[in-house]
Design a protein around this motif. Structure first.
Motif, PDB file in Angstrom:
ATOM      1  N   LYS A   1      -4.603  -4.360 -11.754  1.00 14.85           N
ATOM      2  CA  LYS A   1      -3.574  -3.580 -11.069  1.00 14.85           C
ATOM      3  C   LYS A   1      -3.847  -2.082 -11.193  1.00 14.85           C
ATOM      4  O   LYS A   1      -3.662  -1.321 -10.227  1.00 14.85           O
ATOM      5  CB  LYS A   1      -2.203  -3.915 -11.648  1.00 14.85           C
ATOM      6  CG  LYS A   1      -1.859  -5.400 -11.608  1.00 14.85           C
ATOM      7  CD  LYS A   1      -0.542  -5.684 -12.314  1.00 14.85           C
ATOM      8  CE  LYS A   1      -0.271  -7.181 -12.384  1.00 14.85           C
ATOM      9  NZ  LYS A   1       0.975  -7.497 -13.126  1.00 14.85           N
ATOM     10  N   GLU A   2      -4.290  -1.658 -12.372  1.00 14.65           N
ATOM     11  CA  GLU A   2      -4.588  -0.246 -12.567  1.00 14.65           C
ATOM     12  C   GLU A   2      -5.762   0.197 -11.698  1.00 14.65           C
ATOM     13  O   GLU A   2      -5.760   1.312 -11.163  1.00 14.65           O
ATOM     14  CB  GLU A   2      -4.887   0.019 -14.039  1.00 14.65           C
ATOM     15  CG  GLU A   2      -3.690  -0.226 -14.956  1.00 14.65           C
ATOM     16  CD  GLU A   2      -4.056  -0.111 -16.422  1.00 14.65           C
ATOM     17  OE1 GLU A   2      -5.272   0.078 -16.705  1.00 14.65           O
ATOM     18  OE2 GLU A   2      -3.159  -0.211 -17.270  1.00 14.65           O
ATOM     19  N   ALA A   3      -6.758  -0.688 -11.542  1.00 13.97           N
ATOM     20  CA  ALA A   3      -7.891  -0.357 -10.686  1.00 13.97           C
ATOM     21  C   ALA A   3      -7.456  -0.218  -9.232  1.00 13.97           C
ATOM     22  O   ALA A   3      -7.941   0.664  -8.499  1.00 13.97           O
ATOM     23  CB  ALA A   3      -8.970  -1.423 -10.816  1.00 13.97           C
ATOM     24  N   SER A   4      -6.550  -1.065  -8.791  1.00 12.85           N
ATOM     25  CA  SER A   4      -6.047  -0.970  -7.421  1.00 12.85           C
ATOM     26  C   SER A   4      -5.274   0.320  -7.202  1.00 12.85           C
ATOM     27  O   SER A   4      -5.399   0.979  -6.156  1.00 12.85           O
ATOM     28  CB  SER A   4      -5.139  -2.166  -7.114  1.00 12.85           C
ATOM     29  OG  SER A   4      -5.866  -3.376  -7.170  1.00 12.85           O
ATOM     30  N   LYS A   5      -4.478   0.714  -8.194  1.00 14.29           N
ATOM     31  CA  LYS A   5      -3.756   1.974  -8.079  1.00 14.29           C
ATOM     32  C   LYS A   5      -4.712   3.161  -8.052  1.00 14.29           C
ATOM     33  O   LYS A   5      -4.479   4.145  -7.349  1.00 14.29           O
ATOM     34  CB  LYS A   5      -2.776   2.110  -9.246  1.00 14.29           C
ATOM     35  CG  LYS A   5      -1.642   1.099  -9.213  1.00 14.29           C
ATOM     36  CD  LYS A   5      -0.721   1.255 -10.414  1.00 14.29           C
ATOM     37  CE  LYS A   5       0.394   0.207 -10.378  1.00 14.29           C
ATOM     38  NZ  LYS A   5       1.285   0.327 -11.573  1.00 14.29           N
ATOM     39  N   ALA A   6      -5.806   3.048  -8.830  1.00 18.80           N
ATOM     40  CA  ALA A   6      -6.796   4.124  -8.837  1.00 18.80           C
ATOM     41  C   ALA A   6      -7.485   4.261  -7.487  1.00 18.80           C
ATOM     42  O   ALA A   6      -7.924   5.355  -7.105  1.00 18.80           O
ATOM     43  CB  ALA A   6      -7.829   3.874  -9.928  1.00 18.80           C
ATOM     44  N   LEU A   7      -7.592   3.167  -6.749  1.00 15.72           N
ATOM     45  CA  LEU A   7      -8.192   3.198  -5.409  1.00 15.72           C
ATOM     46  C   LEU A   7      -7.202   3.656  -4.341  1.00 15.72           C
ATOM     47  O   LEU A   7      -7.562   3.729  -3.165  1.00 15.72           O
ATOM     48  CB  LEU A   7      -8.729   1.810  -5.047  1.00 15.72           C
ATOM     49  CG  LEU A   7      -9.922   1.315  -5.870  1.00 15.72           C
ATOM     50  CD1 LEU A   7     -10.250  -0.124  -5.515  1.00 15.72           C
ATOM     51  CD2 LEU A   7     -11.136   2.211  -5.636  1.00 15.72           C
ATOM     52  N   GLY A   8      -5.971   3.943  -4.750  1.00 18.27           N
ATOM     53  CA  GLY A   8      -4.977   4.426  -3.802  1.00 18.27           C
ATOM     54  C   GLY A   8      -4.141   3.349  -3.164  1.00 18.27           C
ATOM     55  O   GLY A   8      -3.413   3.619  -2.206  1.00 18.27           O
ATOM     56  N   PHE A   9      -4.224   2.102  -3.670  1.00 17.09           N
ATOM     57  CA  PHE A   9      -3.418   1.023  -3.114  1.00 17.09           C
ATOM     58  C   PHE A   9      -1.965   1.190  -3.540  1.00 17.09           C
ATOM     59  O   PHE A   9      -1.672   1.537  -4.690  1.00 17.09           O
ATOM     60  CB  PHE A   9      -3.919  -0.337  -3.576  1.00 17.09           C
ATOM     61  CG  PHE A   9      -5.219  -0.756  -2.961  1.00 17.09           C
ATOM     62  CD1 PHE A   9      -5.872   0.041  -2.043  1.00 17.09           C
ATOM     63  CD2 PHE A   9      -5.798  -1.971  -3.292  1.00 17.09           C
ATOM     64  CE1 PHE A   9      -7.068  -0.344  -1.464  1.00 17.09           C
ATOM     65  CE2 PHE A   9      -6.992  -2.381  -2.728  1.00 17.09           C
ATOM     66  CZ  PHE A   9      -7.630  -1.552  -1.807  1.00 17.09           C
ATOM     67  N   GLY A  10      -1.047   0.918  -2.605  1.00 15.34           N
ATOM     68  CA  GLY A  10       0.368   0.883  -2.945  1.00 15.34           C
ATOM     69  C   GLY A  10       0.721  -0.438  -3.591  1.00 15.34           C
ATOM     70  O   GLY A  10      -0.131  -1.314  -3.807  1.00 15.34           O
TER      71      GLY A  10
END
Length: 305
Positions: A172-181
């Motif tokens: 989840k943290e990696a997805s947030k780092a990629l700019g995913f909502g």
């Protein structure tokens, strides 16, 4: 003159396994032969009503109840799972009470209560208007779907929650780092990985729900397989062959869905294991100096052949 080669007899591997297998097959054959010769089973009546139109139509009612109840169960289970994981203590308490009630009481008792709900509530008084519930609560099909669906939601909530919790927090943290909502993270990262955990027990719950639908006679709703078979057996005074007919229909339907569940599980297992060719494994071994134990090898095919 050369002496003939001596051939040594190899002992039978796992003799106890073969012994038990023979015993089981013998017991199965004894039971089947005895049942085929037993007139009490009413095999003539069984074959006469196995493809009866009333039973076939009842199977469609059973499937309709199962699908609609499962939709309520999945949607309700997802909402309850989110409430269970919410930081709000009130929402967590509401979810906990729902699970406590619906998982702590027998489904048959719940369905009997749903059948008597019309005697408890005839209308809802909103102060400025009064809404009649007579038409809704008099529909046994509606009550059967709601009763089974809410009970299923209590079990699906734990399945969905365990599936979401199984995804590492780093994903989840990696997805947030990629700019995913939040929605993109759930759709692209969390749910594809959680489905590997959710799908197998959900398939089992669906098959179990299909069989549990036979309990809606408690409402009473008698247009499904078991209810219709019971009505016919009451007219013929032959319950055993009609029970066998109902069991056969349930067995066939559940077998079809078990095959579908198998292929659905295989679809969501993609990417769960790594399979490398011998060339890729050799390059990985040169880079790391060791061969990973959790990597399976696929023999490389010569494309020029």
């Amino acid at each position: 003159m050369s002496t003939p080669e001596r051939i040594e007899a190899k002992p039978l591997r796992h003799p106890w396994r073969w012994t038990f297998a023979v015993i089981i097959l013998a017991l199965a054959a004894w039971f089947l032969i005895g049942a085929a010769r037993n007139e009490a089973y009413g095999w003539d009546t069984y074959f006469a009503y196995l493809l009866d139109t009333r039973i076939a139509i009842a199977s469609l009612h059973t499937l309709a109840i199962t699908f609609l109840a499962m939709i309520i169960g999945v949607l309700g289970g997802g909402i309850l799972a989110v409430l269970r994981m919410s930081p709000n203590p009130v929402l967590r308490a509401v979810s906990w009470v729902f699970l406590w009630v619906f998982r702590g009481t027998p489904i048959y008792v719940q369905l009997v209560f749903w059948g008597l709900l019309g005697a408890l509530y005839q209308s809802i008084n909103l102060g400025f208007a009064e809404i009649s519930l007579e038409g809704v609560l008099s529909s046994a099909f509606f009550l059967a779907v709601v009763g089974l669906g809410l009970n299923e939601a209590a079990y699906m909530a734990e399945i969905v929650r365990s599936g979401i919790s199984s995804v590492p927090e780093g994903q989840k943290e990696a997805s947030k780092a990629l700019g995913f909502g939040w929605w993109m993270t759930m759709r692209r990262t969390v749910m594809p990985q959680a489905m590997r955990i959710i799908i197998p027990p959900t398939g089992n719950e669906f098959i179990s729900l299909l069989k549990t639908s036979s309990l809606v006679v408690a409402i009473p709703y008698t247009h499904e397989i078991f209810g219709r078979a019971t009505d016919i057996s009451a007219a013929l005074f032959e319950p055993i062959p009609l029970l066998l007919v109902a069991a056969t229909w349930y067995l066939v339907i559940t077998s079809i869905f078990m095959v579908g569940q198998h292929y659905l599980e295989k679809y969501f297992e993609k990417g769960a294991t790594r399979e490398l060719t011998s060339r890729q494994l050799a390059a990985l071994a040169d880079a790391e100096g060791t061969i990973p134990r959790n990597v399976s090898v696929i023999p490389e095919v010569n494309r020029n052949e």
